[in-house]
Design a protein around this motif. Structure first.
Motif, PDB file in Angstrom:
ATOM      1  N   PRO A  21     142.070   7.359 -13.002  1.00  0.00           N
ATOM      2  CA  PRO A  21     142.661   6.108 -12.517  1.00  0.00           C
ATOM      3  C   PRO A  21     143.930   6.324 -11.710  1.00  0.00           C
ATOM      4  CG  PRO A  21     141.964   5.894 -14.792  1.00  0.00           C
ATOM      5  CD  PRO A  21     141.862   7.344 -14.460  1.00  0.00           C
ATOM      6  N   ALA A  22     144.804   7.229 -12.164  1.00  0.00           N
ATOM      7  CA  ALA A  22     146.036   7.498 -11.422  1.00  0.00           C
ATOM      8  C   ALA A  22     145.717   8.060 -10.045  1.00  0.00           C
ATOM      9  CB  ALA A  22     146.922   8.471 -12.201  1.00  0.00           C
ATOM     10  N   THR A  23     144.733   8.948  -9.977  1.00  0.00           N
ATOM     11  CA  THR A  23     144.344   9.542  -8.697  1.00  0.00           C
ATOM     12  C   THR A  23     143.859   8.478  -7.725  1.00  0.00           C
ATOM     13  OG1 THR A  23     143.736  11.611  -9.790  1.00  0.00           O
ATOM     14  CG2 THR A  23     142.833  11.229  -7.599  1.00  0.00           C
ATOM     15  N   ARG A  24     143.034   7.546  -8.210  1.00  0.00           N
ATOM     16  CA  ARG A  24     142.512   6.483  -7.354  1.00  0.00           C
ATOM     17  C   ARG A  24     143.642   5.575  -6.873  1.00  0.00           C
ATOM     18  NH1 ARG A  24     137.124   5.014  -7.487  1.00  0.00           N
ATOM     19  NH2 ARG A  24     137.659   2.801  -7.519  1.00  0.00           N
ATOM     20  N   ALA A  25     144.573   5.265  -7.760  1.00  0.00           N
ATOM     21  CA  ALA A  25     145.682   4.390  -7.384  1.00  0.00           C
ATOM     22  C   ALA A  25     146.580   5.055  -6.344  1.00  0.00           C
ATOM     23  CB  ALA A  25     146.491   4.011  -8.623  1.00  0.00           C
ATOM     24  N   VAL A  26     146.882   6.334  -6.557  1.00  0.00           N
ATOM     25  CA  VAL A  26     147.752   7.058  -5.622  1.00  0.00           C
ATOM     26  C   VAL A  26     147.088   7.178  -4.257  1.00  0.00           C
ATOM     27  CG1 VAL A  26     148.772   9.313  -5.142  1.00  0.00           C
ATOM     28  CG2 VAL A  26     149.031   8.288  -7.406  1.00  0.00           C
TER      29      VAL A  26
END
Length: 270
Positions: A21-26
């Motif tokens: 999720p963090a990767t997608r948001a970034v």
């Protein structure tokens, strides 16, 4: 367009970036910032010895993934006097602006759904992250009011792979308690729970209802028919990127707060 010089850095502060999720948001945030002449600059900023380099970078703004709870890092970011957008968690004292998920309310929604489906003995499986802790606390806090018995509460140190989720479910089974529903605070945990339940000839939802929380939409792909609560991590990233640009251009004031709605997808697992 911002009047600041092009190709200026926006510092990215995150405890880790290998979570999906963090990767997608970034990624979504970076794509929103790039046309305006900004790029995200990641670094191990929680290392106190590197904090002087943070000031030397002269970032235009800061994007924070998760809580900014390290006192030295918090002080260093404050001293920069730049726009800051914190995401995912809901800090008690925000530095500036927020794009958040009401994780505690998501936990309460999970409790209400299981109560409405007639489940009386429930369990919770979570990982030890700030946002999953909030979902867990919301779930546990509302269970008593809805007359649900929480017979097991498993907090796994981390859940990055399906095997981590399987180990968490095995810990749940090892409690030797009787439960008819499980709330999993991440999609990975939910997918692993359903997989392991099937391996043990438990039928979902006849023997065990499973409710998950998705941040990237992947759980229904792993497990057909999985009921989930959730948000779109990429949308969170885009909203954070736009808010950063609006703060830099003076179009939004300090203290702006955006909360993404939790979406409920009822499927077959409950």
């Amino acid at each position: 367009m911002s009047t600041l010089s092009p190709l200026r850095p926006i510092v990215l502060i995150a405890p880790r970036l290998d979570l999906a999720p963090a990767t997608r948001a970034v990624q979504a945030c970076a794509e929103r910032l790039a046309p305006a002449g900004y790029y995200l600059a990641a670094g191990p900023w929680r290392d106190a010895s590197l904090l002087p380099l943070l000031a030397q970078l002269a970032p235009a703004a800061a994007l924070v993934i998760g809580p900014l709870d390290d006192p030295q890092l918090r002080a260093a970011v404050t001293a920069l006097e730049i726009p800051v957008v914190e995401t995912w968690s809901l800090p008690a004292t925000p530095l500036d602006s927020l794009v958040t998920i009401d994780n505690a309310e998501a936990g309460r929604l999970a409790t209400r759904h299981l109560a409405e489906k007639g489940h009386a003995r429930v369990a919770c499986v979570s990982a030890d992250t700030p946002w999953e802790r909030a979902r867990r606390e919301g779930f546990l806090g509302s269970a008593a009011a809805l007359e649900l018995a929480v017979v097991a509460d498993i907090v796994h140190p981390e859940a990055q792979q399906l095997n981590d989720g399987r180990m968490a479910f095995l810990r749940l089974l090892a409690t030797n308690t009787i439960f008819d529903a499980v709330f999993c605070t991440s999609d990975l945990l939910a997918a692993a729970t359903v997989s392991e339940a099937h391996n043990r000839d438990l039928h979902v939802p006849q023997d065990l209802a499973v409710l998950g929380f998705t941040e990237d939409g992947s759980a229904p792909q792993w497990v057909q028919g999985l009921t989930t609560l959730g948000v779109d991590a990429a949308e969170l990233g885009r909203r954070a990127g736009q808010l950063l640009l609006d703060r830099l251009d003076g179009e939004q004031p300090a203290g702006t707060r955006l909360t993404l709605d939790t979406v409920f997808e009822a499927r077959l697992s409950t």
